[in-house]
Write a protein that holds these residues in place. Sequence first.
Motif, PDB file in Angstrom:
ATOM      1  N   ALA A   1      40.301  40.387  45.130  1.00 33.79           N
ATOM      2  CA  ALA A   1      40.130  41.006  46.449  1.00 33.79           C
ATOM      3  C   ALA A   1      41.175  40.448  47.428  1.00 33.79           C
TER       4      ALA A   1
ATOM      5  N   LYS B   1      44.822  42.394  48.708  1.00 29.84           N
ATOM      6  CA  LYS B   1      44.764  42.595  50.165  1.00 29.84           C
ATOM      7  C   LYS B   1      43.694  43.617  50.568  1.00 29.84           C
ATOM      8  N   LYS B   2      42.496  43.460  50.009  1.00 29.51           N
ATOM      9  CA  LYS B   2      41.362  44.334  50.366  1.00 29.51           C
ATOM     10  C   LYS B   2      40.948  44.055  51.812  1.00 29.51           C
TER      11      LYS B   2
ATOM     12  N   GLU C   1      35.432  43.164  52.745  1.00 31.35           N
ATOM     13  CA  GLU C   1      35.277  43.224  51.290  1.00 31.35           C
ATOM     14  C   GLU C   1      35.584  41.867  50.648  1.00 31.35           C
ATOM     15  N   VAL C   2      36.620  41.211  51.164  1.00 24.60           N
ATOM     16  CA  VAL C   2      36.984  39.871  50.685  1.00 24.60           C
ATOM     17  C   VAL C   2      35.833  38.906  50.969  1.00 24.60           C
TER      18      VAL C   2
END
Lengths: 209, 209
Positions: free
Chosen positions: A110, A114-115, A119-120
Motif C-alpha cells: 500500500a 502510493k495508495k 488505505e495505507v
Amino acid sequence: MVHYKLTYFDGRGFAEASRQVFKLAGIEFEDVRLPIASPEWEALKPSTPFGQLPVLSVDGFEIPQSAAILRYLARKFGFAGKTPEEEAWVDAIVDQFKDFMGQYRQYIYAVFLKKPVEEVEKAKTEVAIPARDAYFKILNGILEKSKSGFLVGDSVTFADLVVADNLVTLEKNGFVSNEEHLKIVEFKAKIQNLPKLKEWIETRPDTPF
Amino acid sequence: MVHYKLTYFDGRGFAEASRQVFKLAGIEFEDVRLPIASPEWEALKPSTPFGQLPVLSVDGFEIPQSAAILRYLARKFGFAGKTPEEEAWVDAIVDQFKDFMGQYRQYIYAVFLKKPVEEVEKAKTEVAIPARDAYFKILNGILEKSKSGFLVGDSVTFADLVVADNLVTLEKNGFVSNEEHLKIVEFKAKIQNLPKLKEWIETRPDTPF
C-alpha cells in the motif's frame, strides 16, 4: 571447489539469511544483485525456474524459493538444527515468519504503490499491526522458554537469521519499540553481534529492505 | 512404538498430505479432527504452540506449521527426496504451492464470508485465476521435463501429495479443466492411484476442502 551463485534483487529481503549462512560458514559465493524492475531482471526472468528471485546456483544446478535455498545451505553447513525435532522447529518458525510477512506485506505494498492515506492507514492498523502483535507474541513465548537465547536449541540456526534480519526492516519502518519489545530487541542484538555476522553487517550494502 | 497424533480441523486442507505420508509409510497415527470455530478448538487453541492447527504430537513433543510437520514425517519415512538437491526442489515446490494458496485464498475467503457478488467475482478473475495460471505453468513445466511423472526424482515425495490433494479442491471449485489442464489432471490421477493412497482416499471422510 563448488561455485555458489545467489541471485536476488538489490536488497536484504528473502536472500539475506542465505548470504549470512555463507558468511557464518566462511564459504565463498557470488552475490549477484539486480535492480528491481530492471531490464537485466526482465531478461533473466524467463530462464529462472519459477520466474522469481532468489535463485541459488550450485555449480549450475538451480534452486528456487528462498526458504528452500536457505534450508539447503543451512543443512549443508550446520545451521539447520541438530536433531529432526530441532529441524522441524526451525522450519516451523520460518514458516510462521512467512505467514506474518504475507500479511505485513499488504501494508508495504500500500505504501509502495502510493495508495491513498486512509488505505495505507487501514492496512497498517487493521492488518500489519495485529499481524506483528501475533507474531511477536509467538517469538516472545519461544524466547522466554529458551535457555540459550537462540530460537531453537543451543546454537544459531537459520530461523534466528531470518527473524533477526527482518527485525532490521521492521525497526526501519517503526514497527519495533525498544520499551514494548525488549526481549525481541535483545534477541536481534544477540544474533547480529555474532562476530562473523557483525563483520558482514558492517560492510554489506545498506538497503531499506 | 512412537505415538503420533495429528490434530487439525475436519478437512483435508493443510493436514491431508501428512495423513497421506502416514498411510504410504504404513504407520499408525491418531487422526484428530475438530470442527472449525468449535468450542473444542477454542479450548485447545491457547495450549497449541502457535495458536493454530495442524499440530503434530510425537510422543507428546509438539510440532506446529503444516510444511514443517510434513517435511519432518516425510524425511523420517522416506518421502522427502533422495539427495539434498531433490530435497531442496521438493521444498521449493511446496513453498510455491503455499504462495499460490496465499493468493487463491483471497477468493475462497470472499466466498466464505459471503462478500457481495462483484467482490467475489473480482477476487476470482483478478487474483485467483491469474495465480492459478502462473502456478499451473510452473507445474506443467516441471511435469514436461519429468521422466518419472513425479514432480521430483523417480518416486513419490510430499510435493506430489500436497499438489495432488490441492487439485481435488481446485477441481471441486471449478478451477481445473480436463481439456486445458490435461497434464495436471493426469498427474493427479497418477498420484492418487498409488495403491495405498487409493485405498485411503476411498475410505477417508469426504470434505469440501
